[in-house]
Design an enzyme around this catalytic site. Structure first.
Site, PDB file in Angstrom:
ATOM      1  N   SER A 132      -2.179  -0.429   0.199  1.00 36.96           N
ATOM      2  CA  SER A 132      -1.856   1.001   0.142  1.00 36.96           C
ATOM      3  C   SER A 132      -0.354   1.230   0.237  1.00 36.96           C
ATOM      4  CB  SER A 132      -2.543   1.704   1.323  1.00 36.96           C
ATOM      5  OG  SER A 132      -2.059   3.021   1.460  1.00 36.96           O
ATOM      6  N   TYR A 145      -3.305   2.090  10.334  1.00 36.54           N
ATOM      7  CA  TYR A 145      -3.714   1.886   8.933  1.00 36.54           C
ATOM      8  C   TYR A 145      -2.567   1.271   8.126  1.00 36.54           C
ATOM      9  CZ  TYR A 145      -5.202   3.080   4.159  1.00 36.54           C
ATOM     10  OH  TYR A 145      -5.549   3.031   2.831  1.00 36.54           O
TER      11      TYR A 145
HETATM   12  N1  LIG Z   1      -8.476   6.800  -1.477  1.00 41.40           N
HETATM   13  C1  LIG Z   1      -7.185   6.605  -1.351  1.00 41.40           C
HETATM   14  O1  LIG Z   1      -6.375   7.529  -1.558  1.00 41.40           O
HETATM   15  C2  LIG Z   1      -6.642   5.251  -0.996  1.00 41.40           C
HETATM   16  C3  LIG Z   1      -5.251   5.074  -0.994  1.00 41.40           C
HETATM   17  C4  LIG Z   1      -4.734   3.827  -0.702  1.00 41.40           C
HETATM   18  C5  LIG Z   1      -5.584   2.762  -0.447  1.00 41.40           C
HETATM   19  N2  LIG Z   1      -6.933   2.962  -0.435  1.00 41.40           N
HETATM   20  C6  LIG Z   1      -7.789   1.813  -0.103  1.00 41.40           C
HETATM   21  O2  LIG Z   1      -8.828   1.689  -1.051  1.00 41.40           O
HETATM   22  C7  LIG Z   1      -9.993   1.150  -0.407  1.00 41.40           C
HETATM   23  C8  LIG Z   1     -11.200   2.033  -0.689  1.00 41.40           C
HETATM   24  O3  LIG Z   1     -10.931   3.331  -0.134  1.00 41.40           O
HETATM   25  P1  LIG Z   1     -11.797   4.621  -0.492  1.00 41.40           P
HETATM   26  O4  LIG Z   1     -10.828   5.728  -0.635  1.00 41.40           O
HETATM   27  O5  LIG Z   1     -12.760   4.323  -1.568  1.00 41.40           O
HETATM   28  O6  LIG Z   1     -12.538   4.838   0.910  1.00 41.40           O
HETATM   29  P2  LIG Z   1     -13.963   5.512   1.235  1.00 41.40           P
HETATM   30  O7  LIG Z   1     -14.361   6.416   0.128  1.00 41.40           O
HETATM   31  O8  LIG Z   1     -13.827   6.048   2.614  1.00 41.40           O
HETATM   32  O9  LIG Z   1     -14.944   4.237   1.221  1.00 41.40           O
HETATM   33  C9  LIG Z   1     -14.746   3.222   2.166  1.00 41.40           C
HETATM   34  C10 LIG Z   1     -15.712   2.092   1.888  1.00 41.40           C
HETATM   35  O10 LIG Z   1     -15.530   1.096   2.929  1.00 41.40           O
HETATM   36  C11 LIG Z   1     -16.790   0.855   3.537  1.00 41.40           C
HETATM   37  N3  LIG Z   1     -16.670   0.536   4.962  1.00 41.40           N
HETATM   38  C12 LIG Z   1     -16.004   1.233   5.907  1.00 41.40           C
HETATM   39  N4  LIG Z   1     -16.189   0.670   7.126  1.00 41.40           N
HETATM   40  C13 LIG Z   1     -16.992  -0.406   6.924  1.00 41.40           C
HETATM   41  C14 LIG Z   1     -17.554  -1.394   7.781  1.00 41.40           C
HETATM   42  N5  LIG Z   1     -17.348  -1.381   9.105  1.00 41.40           N
HETATM   43  N6  LIG Z   1     -18.331  -2.351   7.250  1.00 41.40           N
HETATM   44  C15 LIG Z   1     -18.578  -2.371   5.927  1.00 41.40           C
HETATM   45  N7  LIG Z   1     -18.072  -1.478   5.057  1.00 41.40           N
HETATM   46  C16 LIG Z   1     -17.291  -0.496   5.544  1.00 41.40           C
HETATM   47  C17 LIG Z   1     -17.565   2.148   3.357  1.00 41.40           C
HETATM   48  O11 LIG Z   1     -18.951   1.884   3.422  1.00 41.40           O
HETATM   49  P3  LIG Z   1     -19.964   2.513   4.511  1.00 41.40           P
HETATM   50  O12 LIG Z   1     -19.248   3.604   5.237  1.00 41.40           O
HETATM   51  O13 LIG Z   1     -21.109   2.954   3.680  1.00 41.40           O
HETATM   52  O14 LIG Z   1     -20.264   1.326   5.379  1.00 41.40           O
HETATM   53  C18 LIG Z   1     -17.149   2.562   1.959  1.00 41.40           C
HETATM   54  O15 LIG Z   1     -17.925   1.888   0.998  1.00 41.40           O
HETATM   55  C19 LIG Z   1      -9.654   1.054   1.085  1.00 41.40           C
HETATM   56  O16 LIG Z   1      -9.268  -0.258   1.407  1.00 41.40           O
HETATM   57  C20 LIG Z   1      -8.485   2.009   1.222  1.00 41.40           C
HETATM   58  O17 LIG Z   1      -7.665   1.671   2.325  1.00 41.40           O
HETATM   59  C21 LIG Z   1      -7.476   4.175  -0.703  1.00 41.40           C
END
Ligand SMILES: NC(=O)c1ccc[n+]([C@@H]2O[C@H](COP(=O)([O-])OP(=O)(O)OC[C@H]3O[C@@H](n4cnc5c(N)ncnc54)[C@H](OP(=O)(O)O)[C@@H]3O)[C@@H](O)[C@H]2O)c1
Length: 264
Positions: A132, A145
Protein backbone atom coordinates in the site's frame (compact mmCIF):
# COMPACT_ATOMS: atom_id res chain seq x y z
CA UNK A 1 3.68 -17.17 -15.80
CA UNK A 2 0.80 -18.47 -17.89
CA UNK A 3 -2.12 -18.86 -15.52
CA UNK A 4 -4.05 -21.63 -17.28
CA UNK A 5 -3.93 -24.78 -15.15
CA UNK A 6 -1.74 -23.15 -12.47
CA UNK A 7 -2.72 -23.60 -8.85
CA UNK A 8 -3.09 -20.19 -7.27
CA UNK A 9 -3.52 -19.62 -3.52
CA UNK A 10 -5.28 -16.31 -2.93
CA UNK A 11 -5.86 -14.90 0.57
CA UNK A 12 -8.62 -12.41 1.32
CA UNK A 13 -10.69 -13.96 -1.45
CA UNK A 14 -14.15 -13.41 0.07
CA UNK A 15 -14.69 -9.77 -0.98
CA UNK A 16 -13.11 -6.55 -2.20
CA UNK A 17 -9.94 -6.78 -4.27
CA UNK A 18 -9.52 -10.49 -3.53
CA UNK A 19 -12.94 -11.43 -4.92
CA UNK A 20 -12.31 -9.33 -8.05
CA UNK A 21 -8.87 -10.94 -8.50
CA UNK A 22 -10.45 -14.40 -8.07
CA UNK A 23 -12.83 -13.69 -10.97
CA UNK A 24 -9.98 -12.47 -13.18
CA UNK A 25 -7.62 -15.36 -12.35
CA UNK A 26 -10.44 -17.88 -12.91
CA UNK A 27 -11.18 -16.32 -16.30
CA UNK A 28 -7.50 -17.01 -17.21
CA UNK A 29 -7.95 -20.68 -16.30
CA UNK A 30 -6.15 -20.72 -12.93
CA UNK A 31 -7.16 -23.34 -10.35
CA UNK A 32 -8.04 -21.28 -7.30
CA UNK A 33 -7.42 -22.05 -3.63
CA UNK A 34 -9.39 -19.37 -1.84
CA UNK A 35 -8.65 -18.31 1.73
CA UNK A 36 -10.65 -16.08 4.09
CA UNK A 37 -12.45 -16.63 7.37
CA UNK A 38 -15.44 -18.99 7.04
CA UNK A 39 -18.38 -17.18 5.41
CA UNK A 40 -21.07 -17.49 2.76
CA UNK A 41 -19.21 -14.83 0.78
CA UNK A 42 -16.14 -17.07 0.50
CA UNK A 43 -18.28 -20.04 -0.51
CA UNK A 44 -20.02 -17.90 -3.14
CA UNK A 45 -16.69 -16.82 -4.68
CA UNK A 46 -15.56 -20.47 -4.74
CA UNK A 47 -18.85 -21.55 -6.38
CA UNK A 48 -18.75 -18.93 -9.14
CA UNK A 49 -15.03 -19.34 -9.94
CA UNK A 50 -14.94 -23.15 -9.63
CA UNK A 51 -12.26 -22.72 -6.95
CA UNK A 52 -11.79 -24.46 -3.62
CA UNK A 53 -12.73 -22.57 -0.47
CA UNK A 54 -10.16 -23.01 2.31
CA UNK A 55 -11.80 -21.22 5.26
CA UNK A 56 -9.09 -20.03 7.61
CA UNK A 57 -8.35 -17.24 10.08
CA UNK A 58 -4.88 -15.94 9.20
CA UNK A 59 -4.27 -14.73 12.75
CA UNK A 60 -3.79 -18.42 13.63
CA UNK A 61 -0.17 -18.58 12.57
CA UNK A 62 0.61 -21.86 14.33
CA UNK A 63 -1.84 -23.82 12.19
CA UNK A 64 -0.70 -22.31 8.84
CA UNK A 65 1.36 -25.41 7.91
CA UNK A 66 -1.91 -27.39 8.04
CA UNK A 67 -3.57 -24.89 5.67
CA UNK A 68 -0.69 -25.17 3.18
CA UNK A 69 -0.85 -28.95 3.42
CA UNK A 70 -4.60 -28.84 2.65
CA UNK A 71 -3.89 -26.53 -0.30
CA UNK A 72 -1.42 -28.94 -1.93
CA UNK A 73 0.73 -27.68 -4.82
CA UNK A 74 0.88 -23.88 -5.02
CA UNK A 75 2.31 -22.34 -8.22
CA UNK A 76 1.28 -18.77 -7.41
CA UNK A 77 0.77 -17.28 -3.95
CA UNK A 78 -1.17 -14.01 -3.74
CA UNK A 79 -1.01 -12.45 -0.26
CA UNK A 80 -4.00 -10.13 -0.47
CA UNK A 81 -5.82 -10.46 2.88
CA UNK A 82 -5.52 -7.36 5.01
CA UNK A 83 -7.04 -5.29 7.79
CA UNK A 84 -6.59 -1.54 8.26
CA UNK A 85 -7.15 -1.13 12.01
CA UNK A 86 -7.78 2.52 11.18
CA UNK A 87 -7.92 5.01 14.04
CA UNK A 88 -5.77 7.17 16.26
CA UNK A 89 -2.90 4.92 17.39
CA UNK A 90 -3.38 5.63 21.09
CA UNK A 91 -7.03 4.50 20.82
CA UNK A 92 -6.08 1.11 19.41
CA UNK A 93 -5.98 -1.91 21.70
CA UNK A 94 -2.96 -4.21 21.72
CA UNK A 95 -5.17 -6.93 20.21
CA UNK A 96 -6.17 -4.65 17.30
CA UNK A 97 -2.54 -3.71 16.66
CA UNK A 98 -1.45 -7.35 16.77
CA UNK A 99 -4.21 -8.31 14.34
CA UNK A 100 -3.03 -5.73 11.79
CA UNK A 101 0.61 -6.81 12.04
CA UNK A 102 -0.28 -10.51 11.96
CA UNK A 103 -2.72 -10.56 9.02
CA UNK A 104 -0.81 -8.00 6.92
CA UNK A 105 2.78 -9.00 7.59
CA UNK A 106 3.41 -12.14 9.64
CA UNK A 107 0.91 -14.36 7.79
CA UNK A 108 2.35 -13.46 4.34
CA UNK A 109 5.90 -14.03 5.66
CA UNK A 110 4.93 -17.44 7.08
CA UNK A 111 3.02 -18.40 3.91
CA UNK A 112 6.06 -17.56 1.78
CA UNK A 113 8.29 -19.65 4.03
CA UNK A 114 5.82 -22.54 3.73
CA UNK A 115 5.25 -22.53 -0.04
CA UNK A 116 8.75 -21.61 -1.32
CA UNK A 117 10.35 -25.06 -0.76
CA UNK A 118 7.72 -26.69 -3.01
CA UNK A 119 8.16 -23.98 -5.65
CA UNK A 120 11.95 -24.46 -5.58
CA UNK A 121 11.53 -28.21 -5.91
CA UNK A 122 9.25 -27.82 -8.94
CA UNK A 123 11.50 -25.14 -10.44
CA UNK A 124 8.83 -22.48 -10.79
CA UNK A 125 6.71 -20.16 -8.70
CA UNK A 126 5.43 -16.67 -8.25
CA UNK A 127 4.55 -14.61 -5.19
CA UNK A 128 2.41 -11.47 -5.31
CA UNK A 129 2.20 -9.28 -2.20
CA UNK A 130 -0.48 -6.60 -1.89
CA UNK A 131 1.16 -3.58 -0.31
CA UNK A 132 0.00 0.00 0.00
CA UNK A 133 0.97 3.64 -0.49
CA UNK A 134 0.37 3.81 3.29
CA UNK A 135 3.71 1.99 3.53
CA UNK A 136 5.32 4.72 1.41
CA UNK A 137 4.01 7.80 3.17
CA UNK A 138 2.49 7.66 6.65
CA UNK A 139 -1.17 8.72 6.56
CA UNK A 140 -2.90 9.61 9.85
CA UNK A 141 -4.76 6.75 11.52
CA UNK A 142 -2.91 4.01 9.64
CA UNK A 143 0.16 3.75 11.87
CA UNK A 144 0.38 -0.03 12.39
CA UNK A 145 -1.12 -0.63 8.94
CA UNK A 146 1.51 1.56 7.24
CA UNK A 147 4.27 -0.18 9.19
CA UNK A 148 2.94 -3.61 8.16
CA UNK A 149 2.83 -2.60 4.48
CA UNK A 150 6.28 -0.97 4.53
CA UNK A 151 7.47 -4.23 6.10
CA UNK A 152 5.73 -6.31 3.42
CA UNK A 153 7.29 -4.27 0.59
CA UNK A 154 10.74 -4.53 2.14
CA UNK A 155 10.26 -8.25 2.81
CA UNK A 156 9.36 -8.80 -0.85
CA UNK A 157 12.53 -6.96 -1.92
CA UNK A 158 14.51 -9.17 0.47
CA UNK A 159 12.99 -12.35 -0.97
CA UNK A 160 13.82 -11.16 -4.46
CA UNK A 161 17.44 -10.72 -3.38
CA UNK A 162 17.69 -14.06 -1.54
CA UNK A 163 16.15 -15.95 -4.49
CA UNK A 164 17.71 -13.95 -7.32
CA UNK A 165 19.35 -17.10 -8.78
CA UNK A 166 16.19 -19.20 -8.47
CA UNK A 167 13.24 -19.50 -10.88
CA UNK A 168 10.78 -17.79 -8.53
CA UNK A 169 9.45 -14.30 -9.28
CA UNK A 170 8.04 -11.70 -6.93
CA UNK A 171 5.59 -8.87 -7.46
CA UNK A 172 4.91 -6.00 -5.07
CA UNK A 173 1.59 -4.26 -5.63
CA UNK A 174 1.60 -0.73 -4.20
CA UNK A 175 -1.75 0.98 -4.38
CA UNK A 176 -3.46 4.02 -2.93
CA UNK A 177 -7.23 3.59 -2.96
CA UNK A 178 -9.71 1.20 -4.48
CA UNK A 179 -13.34 1.30 -3.38
CA UNK A 180 -13.87 -1.63 -0.96
CA UNK A 181 -15.03 -2.23 2.61
CA UNK A 182 -11.51 -1.43 3.81
CA UNK A 183 -11.40 1.84 1.91
CA UNK A 184 -14.86 2.83 3.21
CA UNK A 185 -13.71 2.07 6.74
CA UNK A 186 -10.53 4.14 6.29
CA UNK A 187 -12.50 7.07 4.90
CA UNK A 188 -14.80 7.03 7.91
CA UNK A 189 -11.85 8.21 10.07
CA UNK A 190 -11.93 12.02 10.35
CA UNK A 191 -8.50 12.98 8.99
CA UNK A 192 -8.77 10.55 6.07
CA UNK A 193 -12.37 11.66 5.42
CA UNK A 194 -11.09 15.25 5.18
CA UNK A 195 -8.36 14.13 2.75
CA UNK A 196 -10.89 12.21 0.65
CA UNK A 197 -13.27 15.19 0.50
CA UNK A 198 -10.36 17.34 -0.72
CA UNK A 199 -9.28 14.92 -3.43
CA UNK A 200 -12.84 14.44 -4.77
CA UNK A 201 -12.17 10.84 -5.80
CA UNK A 202 -8.98 11.59 -7.81
CA UNK A 203 -7.04 9.17 -5.59
CA UNK A 204 -9.44 6.28 -6.34
CA UNK A 205 -8.35 3.65 -8.86
CA UNK A 206 -11.15 1.72 -10.60
CA UNK A 207 -11.14 -1.92 -9.47
CA UNK A 208 -10.81 -3.16 -13.06
CA UNK A 209 -7.67 -1.05 -13.63
CA UNK A 210 -6.03 -2.58 -10.58
CA UNK A 211 -7.11 -6.14 -11.40
CA UNK A 212 -5.86 -5.89 -15.01
CA UNK A 213 -2.50 -4.53 -13.80
CA UNK A 214 -2.09 -7.40 -11.30
CA UNK A 215 -3.05 -10.12 -13.79
CA UNK A 216 -0.68 -8.58 -16.34
CA UNK A 217 2.11 -8.53 -13.73
CA UNK A 218 1.58 -12.23 -12.97
CA UNK A 219 1.52 -13.18 -16.66
CA UNK A 220 4.59 -11.09 -17.52
CA UNK A 221 6.54 -11.58 -14.26
CA UNK A 222 6.58 -7.86 -13.53
CA UNK A 223 8.24 -6.96 -10.21
CA UNK A 224 6.18 -3.84 -9.46
CA UNK A 225 2.58 -2.70 -9.87
CA UNK A 226 2.01 0.91 -8.76
CA UNK A 227 -1.39 2.55 -8.96
CA UNK A 228 -2.46 5.21 -9.50
CA UNK A 229 0.27 6.20 -11.96
CA UNK A 230 0.39 9.73 -10.50
CA UNK A 231 1.65 8.29 -7.19
CA UNK A 232 4.01 5.74 -8.73
CA UNK A 233 7.11 7.99 -8.46
CA UNK A 234 6.70 8.12 -4.65
CA UNK A 235 6.72 4.32 -4.44
CA UNK A 236 9.68 4.21 -6.84
CA UNK A 237 11.61 6.63 -4.59
CA UNK A 238 11.02 4.39 -1.56
CA UNK A 239 12.20 1.44 -3.61
CA UNK A 240 15.37 3.16 -4.85
CA UNK A 241 17.64 2.09 -1.94
CA UNK A 242 16.42 -1.51 -2.35
CA UNK A 243 17.40 -1.39 -6.02
CA UNK A 244 20.75 0.13 -5.07
CA UNK A 245 21.22 -2.77 -2.67
CA UNK A 246 20.77 -5.22 -5.52
CA UNK A 247 23.69 -3.57 -7.35
CA UNK A 248 25.77 -3.37 -4.17
CA UNK A 249 25.40 -7.08 -3.37
CA UNK A 250 25.49 -8.51 -6.89
CA UNK A 251 29.20 -9.43 -6.58
CA UNK A 252 28.58 -11.67 -3.56
CA UNK A 253 26.63 -14.95 -3.69
CA UNK A 254 22.89 -14.59 -3.16
CA UNK A 255 22.83 -17.34 -0.57
CA UNK A 256 24.67 -19.97 1.42
CA UNK A 257 22.15 -22.77 1.88
CA UNK A 258 22.66 -25.30 4.66
CA UNK A 259 23.86 -28.58 3.29
CA UNK A 260 23.18 -30.66 6.39
CA UNK A 261 19.37 -30.44 6.24
CA UNK A 262 16.91 -30.71 3.32
CA UNK A 263 14.81 -27.61 2.58
CA UNK A 264 11.30 -28.21 3.92
N1 LIG B 1 -8.86 -0.91 -0.82
C1 LIG B 1 -7.83 -0.10 -0.80
O1 LIG B 1 -7.98 1.12 -1.01
C2 LIG B 1 -6.45 -0.62 -0.56
C3 LIG B 1 -5.37 0.28 -0.66
C4 LIG B 1 -4.09 -0.19 -0.48
C5 LIG B 1 -3.87 -1.53 -0.22
N2 LIG B 1 -4.92 -2.38 -0.10
C6 LIG B 1 -4.64 -3.79 0.22
O2 LIG B 1 -5.34 -4.65 -0.65
C7 LIG B 1 -5.68 -5.86 0.04
C8 LIG B 1 -7.16 -6.14 -0.10
O3 LIG B 1 -7.88 -5.05 0.50
P1 LIG B 1 -9.44 -4.81 0.28
O4 LIG B 1 -9.60 -3.35 0.13
O5 LIG B 1 -9.97 -5.73 -0.74
O6 LIG B 1 -9.97 -5.19 1.74
P2 LIG B 1 -11.40 -5.76 2.20
O7 LIG B 1 -12.43 -5.45 1.18
O8 LIG B 1 -11.58 -5.28 3.60
O9 LIG B 1 -11.14 -7.35 2.19
C9 LIG B 1 -10.18 -7.88 3.06
C10 LIG B 1 -10.04 -9.36 2.79
O10 LIG B 1 -9.09 -9.90 3.76
C11 LIG B 1 -9.72 -10.97 4.44
N3 LIG B 1 -9.28 -11.08 5.83
C12 LIG B 1 -9.25 -10.11 6.76
N4 LIG B 1 -8.86 -10.61 7.96
C13 LIG B 1 -8.63 -11.93 7.76
C14 LIG B 1 -8.22 -13.00 8.59
N5 LIG B 1 -7.97 -12.83 9.90
N6 LIG B 1 -8.09 -14.23 8.07
C15 LIG B 1 -8.37 -14.45 6.77
N7 LIG B 1 -8.75 -13.48 5.91
C16 LIG B 1 -8.90 -12.23 6.40
C17 LIG B 1 -11.20 -10.66 4.38
O11 LIG B 1 -11.95 -11.85 4.53
P3 LIG B 1 -12.99 -12.15 5.73
O12 LIG B 1 -13.24 -10.87 6.46
O13 LIG B 1 -14.17 -12.70 5.00
O14 LIG B 1 -12.25 -13.17 6.55
C18 LIG B 1 -11.35 -10.09 2.99
O15 LIG B 1 -11.47 -11.14 2.05
C19 LIG B 1 -5.24 -5.65 1.50
O16 LIG B 1 -4.00 -6.26 1.72
C20 LIG B 1 -5.13 -4.15 1.60
O17 LIG B 1 -4.23 -3.76 2.63
C21 LIG B 1 -6.20 -1.96 -0.26
Amino acid sequence: MRLAGRRLLLTGASRGIGAALADAFAARGAELLLVARPSELLEAVAARTGGTALPYDLTELDALPGLVERAGTVDVLVNNAGVSGVGWFVDRTMAEIDQVLTVNLLAPVHLCRLVLPGMLERGRGQVVNLSSMAGVFAPPGLTAYGASKAGLSHFTAGLRADLRDDPITFTTVTLASVSTDMDDEARSYGPLRAMAEGSKGRDLTPMQTLVSAVVDAVERDRPEVRVPTAMAPLAAMTNAPRKAGRLLFRRVPAKEPRTDVPIT
